[in-house]
Write an enzyme that holds these catalytic residues in place. Structure first.
Site, PDB file in Angstrom:
ATOM      1  N   LYS A 177       8.024  -1.565  -2.187  1.00 57.18           N
ATOM      2  CA  LYS A 177       7.470  -0.820  -1.051  1.00 57.18           C
ATOM      3  C   LYS A 177       8.573  -0.131  -0.257  1.00 57.18           C
ATOM      4  O   LYS A 177       8.527   1.065   0.016  1.00 57.18           O
ATOM      5  CB  LYS A 177       6.668  -1.760  -0.152  1.00 57.18           C
ATOM      6  CG  LYS A 177       6.134  -1.141   1.108  1.00 57.18           C
ATOM      7  CD  LYS A 177       5.233   0.038   0.852  1.00 57.18           C
ATOM      8  CE  LYS A 177       4.829   0.735   2.143  1.00 57.18           C
ATOM      9  NZ  LYS A 177       4.013   1.923   1.930  1.00 57.18           N
ATOM     10  N   LYS A 184      10.585   3.552  10.374  1.00 56.28           N
ATOM     11  CA  LYS A 184      10.643   2.077  10.482  1.00 56.28           C
ATOM     12  C   LYS A 184      11.167   1.449   9.192  1.00 56.28           C
ATOM     13  O   LYS A 184      12.015   0.556   9.212  1.00 56.28           O
ATOM     14  CB  LYS A 184       9.227   1.564  10.770  1.00 56.28           C
ATOM     15  CG  LYS A 184       8.998   0.086  10.577  1.00 56.28           C
ATOM     16  CD  LYS A 184       7.632  -0.334  11.048  1.00 56.28           C
ATOM     17  CE  LYS A 184       6.518   0.053  10.138  1.00 56.28           C
ATOM     18  NZ  LYS A 184       6.221  -0.918   9.068  1.00 56.28           N
ATOM     19  N   LYS A 188       2.382  14.794  11.197  1.00 59.05           N
ATOM     20  CA  LYS A 188       2.122  15.742  10.118  1.00 59.05           C
ATOM     21  C   LYS A 188       0.689  16.204  10.289  1.00 59.05           C
ATOM     22  O   LYS A 188      -0.044  15.650  11.115  1.00 59.05           O
ATOM     23  CB  LYS A 188       2.318  15.100   8.752  1.00 59.05           C
ATOM     24  CG  LYS A 188       1.390  13.943   8.445  1.00 59.05           C
ATOM     25  CD  LYS A 188       1.582  13.422   7.054  1.00 59.05           C
ATOM     26  CE  LYS A 188       0.535  12.400   6.727  1.00 59.05           C
ATOM     27  NZ  LYS A 188       0.645  11.909   5.335  1.00 59.05           N
ATOM     28  N   GLU A 243       0.834  -1.195   0.000  1.00 57.78           N
ATOM     29  CA  GLU A 243       0.000   0.000   0.000  1.00 57.78           C
ATOM     30  C   GLU A 243       0.872   1.249   0.000  1.00 57.78           C
ATOM     31  O   GLU A 243       1.891   1.275   0.664  1.00 57.78           O
ATOM     32  CB  GLU A 243      -0.881   0.003   1.257  1.00 57.78           C
ATOM     33  CG  GLU A 243      -1.883   1.110   1.279  1.00 57.78           C
ATOM     34  CD  GLU A 243      -2.564   1.255  -0.072  1.00 57.78           C
ATOM     35  OE1 GLU A 243      -3.134   0.257  -0.541  1.00 57.78           O
ATOM     36  OE2 GLU A 243      -2.454   2.332  -0.669  1.00 57.78           O
ATOM     37  N   CYS A 269       5.754   4.830   9.124  1.00 57.55           N
ATOM     38  CA  CYS A 269       6.393   4.154   7.996  1.00 57.55           C
ATOM     39  C   CYS A 269       7.846   4.554   7.740  1.00 57.55           C
ATOM     40  O   CYS A 269       8.738   3.704   7.820  1.00 57.55           O
ATOM     41  CB  CYS A 269       5.543   4.370   6.748  1.00 57.55           C
ATOM     42  SG  CYS A 269       3.918   3.620   6.899  1.00 57.55           S
ATOM     43  N   PHE A 297       7.485  16.537  -1.881  1.00 54.35           N
ATOM     44  CA  PHE A 297       8.422  16.039  -0.878  1.00 54.35           C
ATOM     45  C   PHE A 297       9.747  16.799  -0.887  1.00 54.35           C
ATOM     46  O   PHE A 297      10.817  16.236  -0.674  1.00 54.35           O
ATOM     47  CB  PHE A 297       8.610  14.518  -0.997  1.00 54.35           C
ATOM     48  CG  PHE A 297       7.495  13.766  -0.339  1.00 54.35           C
ATOM     49  CD1 PHE A 297       7.693  12.964   0.765  1.00 54.35           C
ATOM     50  CD2 PHE A 297       6.192  13.930  -0.807  1.00 54.35           C
ATOM     51  CE1 PHE A 297       6.628  12.314   1.380  1.00 54.35           C
ATOM     52  CE2 PHE A 297       5.118  13.300  -0.184  1.00 54.35           C
ATOM     53  CZ  PHE A 297       5.346  12.482   0.911  1.00 54.35           C
ATOM     54  N   ARG A 327       2.629   8.370  15.978  1.00 55.69           N
ATOM     55  CA  ARG A 327       3.677   7.346  15.960  1.00 55.69           C
ATOM     56  C   ARG A 327       4.940   7.923  15.330  1.00 55.69           C
ATOM     57  O   ARG A 327       4.882   8.483  14.225  1.00 55.69           O
ATOM     58  CB  ARG A 327       3.191   6.111  15.182  1.00 55.69           C
ATOM     59  CG  ARG A 327       2.110   5.336  15.900  1.00 55.69           C
ATOM     60  CD  ARG A 327       1.644   4.134  15.090  1.00 55.69           C
ATOM     61  NE  ARG A 327       0.824   4.509  13.957  1.00 55.69           N
ATOM     62  CZ  ARG A 327       0.252   3.600  13.139  1.00 55.69           C
ATOM     63  NH1 ARG A 327       0.481   2.304  13.320  1.00 55.69           N
ATOM     64  NH2 ARG A 327      -0.529   3.998  12.141  1.00 55.69           N
ATOM     65  N   ASN A 377       9.420   4.095  -0.103  1.00 55.66           N
ATOM     66  CA  ASN A 377       9.489   4.867   1.152  1.00 55.66           C
ATOM     67  C   ASN A 377      10.897   5.399   1.385  1.00 55.66           C
ATOM     68  O   ASN A 377      11.086   6.539   1.807  1.00 55.66           O
ATOM     69  CB  ASN A 377       9.023   4.007   2.327  1.00 55.66           C
ATOM     70  CG  ASN A 377       7.508   3.999   2.445  1.00 55.66           C
ATOM     71  OD1 ASN A 377       6.816   4.659   1.661  1.00 55.66           O
ATOM     72  ND2 ASN A 377       6.993   3.257   3.400  1.00 55.66           N
TER      73      ASN A 377
END
Ligand code: UDX
Ligand code: UDX
Length: 428
Positions: free
Chosen positions: A200, A259, A317, A147, A256, A245, A324, A204
């Site tokens: 994924k 981690k 944000k 996702e 995310c 970004f 978290r 990230n």
């Protein structure tokens, strides 16, 4: 129209379930927290996520969305079972797979022949085969379908994805899962499971790299007297770079990026590759948190001991209630550790903040500033940008503002006597 079960009704699972029901599928969301299932069954959504509660209520009234904590009942009537379970990071940087493993072992015997199990959580490379082994069924397929939704924008991101990635060794199963996304008109990337799982992490890690890069450029701009806002705009117009970004700030956070960057660094190391670039991204992020604290310390004369500090924003944000790995929480933790007396305001927070027990929580932004020597803006909630600086000036003891999100209008705040500091430029 397919029968879909989603195990884990958190940010990813609930959004996926509600959106699949919106796309016309029959969905049952399963969660092992009974109270969550009770409130969701009444159409109440506890997380702050634009449009999600409306989708959930619409799904319930259309009878295409329901909730249960009975995993067996939920998965045994499904054609597709999506795993959206927590995969938090362990102290050594590896990924905690205990929830995914436990559920895979549990549901194996209950699945109908021909079911496709779809992993949507962020999991180490190799998990698709690992889950297949735990299921112990050769008449059930497992695919990876990572996702890419952003919290605070989850529904829109799910229904209008820039791409859908589906990886697996069983081409027919991959095709069946691809069809579930027909209604999104999104390009589907079909590949092997290992590539899908790597996509994924790579996605990230790349976004986190972009953020650490612009934060580093911002710091250079402060030394050189350049303006990062102009720099980011100019470089972002190059389609090879892209304008998204490139917003400097106190560092990246959330469930995310921190981690997954550590997770990928570790995965690469275990595979015999020292991912130096990513190590620097993680280090730069920690330095950005420290730099934000030192700017506040300098703004109040060099010591934070006993100094009253006002903080705007605690979530990682804006437009989410998620704290978290929040950079805001981490900056506040460090201010408190140096003896500051912090009072914070965040639109999603009331009462005591469990992870910041000594921090006062104000009822509104101005109240948080009463008697403060400095104001620190840590989350880019739009409502902070329209607070009249004169009203803040009236209640604050000091005149220092450290805007770690470049959210406020420097000229306006300076016009009422504030000493304004942003990120990546020197106020004129
Ligand atoms: C998920 C993935 O966990 C994470 O890997 C990925 O990076 C982002 O998506 P998220 O949806 O944010 O994270 O997790 P969370 O909001 O914690 O939701 C997980 C849900 O699973 C919770 O509602 C929890 O109650 C539920 N759960 C957990 C189960 O139903 N069964 C379990 O065994 C464990
Ligand atoms: C991220 C990815 O964007 C998403 O694709 C993936 O599925 C999950 O992880 P999310 O964690 O919701 O989504 O947050 P995101 O909007 O990516 O922001 C992550 C952090 O980076 C936040 O702390 C944010 O404030 C920070 N950020 C983001 C910046 O500091 N500057 C930017 O320009 C963008």
């Amino acid at each position: 129209m397919a029968e879909i079960a989603v195990v884990g009704a958190g940010y990813v699972g609930l959004t996926s379930g509600a959106c699949f029901s919106h796309l016309g599928h029959h969905v049952v969301c399963i969660d092992n927290v009974e109270s969550k299932i009770e409130t969701l069954s009444r159409g109440q959504v506890s997380i702050v996520e634009e449009g999600l509660e409306g989708l959930v209520q619409a799904g319930i009234s259309r009878n295409t969305l329901r909730f249960t904590s009975d995993t067996q009942a939920g998965v045994s009537s499904a054609d597709y079972v999506f795993l959206c379970l927590p995969t938090p990071d362990l102290p050594n940087g590896s990924v905690d797979m205990s929830y995914v493993d436990a559920v895979a072992k549990q549901i194996g015997p209950w699945l109908r022949p021909g079911t496709v199990v779809v992993n949507k959580s962020t999991v180490p490379v190799g998990t698709t085969r690992h889950v297949a082994q735990l299921l112990g069924r050769d008449d059930v397929s497992v695919v990876s379908n990572p996702e890419f939704l952003r919290e605070g924008n989850a529904v829109a991101d799910f229904l209008n994805p820039s791409r859908v990635v589906i990886g697996g060794d069983d081409a027919a199963a991959v095709e069946r899962v691809a069809k579930l996304y027909d209604g999104t008109n999104s390009p589907v990337i079909r590949c092997d499971a290992t590539s899908a799982e790597t996509i994924k992490y790579a996605a990230n890690a790349y976004l986190a790299t972009k953020i650490s890069f612009i934060n580093s450029i911002a710091n250079i701009c402060e030394h050189l007297g350049a303006d990062v806002r102009v720099v980011a705009d100019a470089i972002g117009r190059d389609p090879r770079i892209g304008g998204q970004f490139l917003q400097p700030g106190p560092g990246f956070g959330g469930s995310c990026f921190p981690k997954d960057t550590i997770g990928l660094l570790r995965l690469a190391g275990d595979a015999g590759y020292d991912f130096g670039v990513l190590r620097s991204v993680i280090e730069a992020n920690d330095q950005q948190l420290a730099r934000t604290v030192s700017k506040v310390r300098d703004a109040v004369g060099g010591s934070l001991r006993g100094v009253a500090i006002a903080v705007w924003g605690l979530t990682f944000k804006a437009n989410t209630d998620d704290r978290r790995h929040s950079p805001a929480v981490e900056v506040v933790r460090r201010l408190v550790a140096e003896g500051a007396r912090v009072t914070a305001f965040d639109p999603t927070v009331s009462g005591v903040v469990p992870e910041l027990p000594s921090v006062g929580v104000a009822a509104n932004a101005i109240e948080a500033c009463r008697g403060a020597e400095a104001l620190v803006v840590l989350t880019e909630w739009r409502e902070f940008a329209i607070v009249p600086p004169a009203s803040v000036r009236e209640v604050m003891a000091g005149a220092a503002v450290m805007d770690a999100r470049n959210l406020l209008d420097p000229g306006l705040w300076r016009s009422v006597g504030f000493v304004y500091q942003g990120v990546g430029f020197r106020p004129q």
